[in-house]
Design a protein around this motif. Structure first.
Motif, short mmCIF file in Angstrom:
data_model
loop_
_atom_site.label_atom_id
_atom_site.label_comp_id
_atom_site.label_asym_id
_atom_site.label_seq_id
_atom_site.Cartn_x
_atom_site.Cartn_y
_atom_site.Cartn_z
N ASP A 18 0.69 -1.34 -0.05
CA ASP A 18 0.06 -0.04 0.02
C ASP A 18 0.85 1.30 -0.11
N GLY A 19 2.17 1.16 -0.36
CA GLY A 19 2.96 2.34 -0.21
C GLY A 19 3.64 3.07 1.25
N SER A 20 3.17 2.31 2.25
CA SER A 20 3.26 3.04 3.52
C SER A 20 4.69 2.77 3.88
N ALA A 21 5.46 1.53 3.49
CA ALA A 21 6.74 1.33 3.56
C ALA A 21 7.54 1.09 2.11
N ASP A 22 8.86 1.62 2.11
CA ASP A 22 9.38 1.64 0.76
C ASP A 22 10.58 0.66 0.67
N ALA A 23 11.12 -0.09 1.47
CA ALA A 23 11.88 -1.15 1.37
C ALA A 23 12.05 -1.98 2.76
N LEU A 24 12.36 -3.18 2.50
CA LEU A 24 12.51 -4.16 3.73
C LEU A 24 14.00 -4.63 3.48
N VAL A 25 14.80 -4.67 4.78
CA VAL A 25 15.94 -5.30 4.63
C VAL A 25 15.51 -6.73 5.08
N CYS A 26 15.73 -7.95 4.49
CA CYS A 26 15.38 -9.08 4.51
C CYS A 26 16.27 -9.99 4.94
N GLN A 27 16.28 -10.88 6.18
CA GLN A 27 17.26 -11.71 6.41
C GLN A 27 16.81 -13.21 5.79
N LEU A 28 17.56 -14.03 5.66
CA LEU A 28 17.10 -15.31 5.06
C LEU A 28 16.66 -16.35 6.04
N ALA A 29 15.49 -16.13 6.61
CA ALA A 29 15.07 -16.83 7.85
C ALA A 29 15.01 -18.15 7.50
N TYR A 30 14.46 -18.49 6.37
CA TYR A 30 13.94 -19.85 5.75
C TYR A 30 15.30 -20.77 5.95
N GLU A 31 16.55 -19.99 5.24
CA GLU A 31 17.51 -20.82 5.15
C GLU A 31 18.24 -21.14 6.61
N MET A 32 18.10 -20.22 7.49
CA MET A 32 18.30 -20.22 8.84
C MET A 32 17.81 -21.53 9.67
N GLY A 33 16.64 -21.68 9.41
CA GLY A 33 15.91 -22.72 10.09
C GLY A 33 16.24 -24.16 9.46
N GLN A 34 16.47 -23.92 8.21
CA GLN A 34 17.02 -25.30 7.44
C GLN A 34 18.36 -25.75 7.91
N LEU A 35 19.14 -24.55 8.11
CA LEU A 35 20.44 -24.97 8.64
C LEU A 35 20.60 -25.37 10.19
N ALA A 36 19.62 -25.02 10.83
CA ALA A 36 19.59 -25.27 12.38
C ALA A 36 19.24 -26.61 12.35
N VAL A 37 18.21 -27.13 11.67
CA VAL A 37 17.64 -28.56 11.84
C VAL A 37 18.79 -29.47 11.22
N GLN A 38 19.44 -29.22 10.26
CA GLN A 38 20.44 -30.06 9.49
C GLN A 38 21.33 -30.12 10.60
N TYR A 39 22.07 -29.18 11.20
CA TYR A 39 23.20 -28.94 12.12
C TYR A 39 22.66 -29.88 13.34
N ALA A 40 21.54 -29.94 13.79
CA ALA A 40 21.07 -30.62 14.87
C ALA A 40 21.28 -32.16 14.79
N VAL A 41 20.35 -32.53 13.56
CA VAL A 41 20.42 -33.66 13.08
C VAL A 41 21.55 -34.49 12.69
N ASP A 42 22.68 -33.74 12.37
CA ASP A 42 23.88 -34.28 12.17
C ASP A 42 24.78 -34.36 13.08
N TYR A 43 24.50 -33.58 14.31
CA TYR A 43 25.18 -33.69 15.63
C TYR A 43 24.59 -34.75 16.40
N LEU A 44 23.28 -34.84 16.42
CA LEU A 44 22.69 -36.26 17.22
C LEU A 44 22.91 -37.47 16.36
N GLU A 45 22.87 -37.67 15.33
CA GLU A 45 23.21 -38.70 14.66
C GLU A 45 24.61 -39.19 14.09
N LYS A 46 25.32 -38.21 13.68
CA LYS A 46 26.65 -38.62 13.31
C LYS A 46 27.80 -37.99 14.26
N GLY A 47 27.36 -37.22 15.36
CA GLY A 47 28.38 -36.43 16.30
C GLY A 47 29.23 -35.50 15.46
#
Length: 265
Positions: free
Chosen positions: A203-232
């Protein structure tokens, strides 16, 4: 699902220590194998979260870190300092290098937002044509944030841009500018890309958003957790993701739209 694990999402009703402490205590009762958390207070949440470590449960922090890195196995986030610097670049481009600017941020205490503020301030020094004429800080209360944004607008009739350092600040700044009838006069550059913020772009009330790649952060976190639990496998102590700038012009581009935040059902 792809990794064959169950992820239970738990979030507080209010974005504060009391709310998150309640959620953490409930998570403890559920006896998790691993915890992924974005602490609302980098210092204050350490005491209650230490019980996970005392029970042999490792943690990964996402977006916001604990003040003591020994509390967690890994930290995944965009470099918030660079994000704040990116915001200053964006404001400078919008204003053509000249104009009065202001900052609306969260009460100091959340490491990621504090770092954005530092990056913003340091980068502004490289732009002599930009004059910082106001700074206000508040919790997540949108009504209070809006009042503080209005105060900065009233205090400086020549204000040309506001950088809002987190989601609710973006909503508040855009609301204040719109209520003042100055949408065509004052740029609003926000942080993150929640559904409400995207509507502000529409609606034009904001002009730009600085966006983090939150989806990738979540993916990485789960992958790191699984790798740690299953493979050490021990993940890197810190992993930094990048940013994208979302505007009304590019928000429907599939390469950009995939980074827009979506509600968890």
């Amino acid at each position: 699902e792809e990794l064959g694990v169950t992820v239970t999402y738990m979030a507080p009703a209010t974005n504060d220590m009391q709310g998150q402490t309640t959620v953490v205590q409930a998570a403890m009762v559920s006896d998790p194998d691993f915890v992924i958390i974005a602490p609302v207070d980098s210092e204050g949440m350490m005491a209650v979260c230490k019980e996970f470590l005392d029970n042999g449960v490792q943690m990964i922090t996402v977006d916001r870190d604990f003040n003591d890195p020994a509390m967690r196995l890994a930290f995944i986030a965009s470099d918030s300092y660079i994000g704040g610097s990116f915001a200053a670049d964006t404001v400078n481009d919008l204003l053509g290098g000249e104009g009065h600017v202001a900052y609306l941020g969260f009460t100091p205490g959340i490491s990621s937002i504090d770092d954005r503020y530092a990056g913003w301030n340091d980068k502004l020094k490289e732009y002599p044509g930009l004059e910082l004429t106001g700074e206000q800080f508040e919790t997540s209360d949108i009504q209070k944030l809006t009042a503080k944004a209005n105060a900065m607008i009233t205090a400086d009739p020549e204000l040309k841009a506001i950088f809002a350092g987190f989601t609710n600040a973006t909503i508040a700044a855009a609301t204040a500018v719109k209520e003042s009838g100055l949408t065509d006069e004052i740029y609003v550059v926000g942080f993150d890309a929640s559904p409400d913020e995207i509507e502000l772009l529409r609606d034009g009330s904001a002009d730009a958003l600085v966006c983090q790649l939150a989806y990738e952060m979540g993916q990485l976190a789960v992958q790191y957790a699984v790798d740690y639990l299953e493979k050490g496998t021990t993940p890197p102590s810190e992993t930094h993701t990048e940013f994208v700038s979302i505007t009304a012009e590019n928000m429907n581009d599939p390469d950009i739209a995939k980074y827009i935040y979506r509600s968890v059902e």
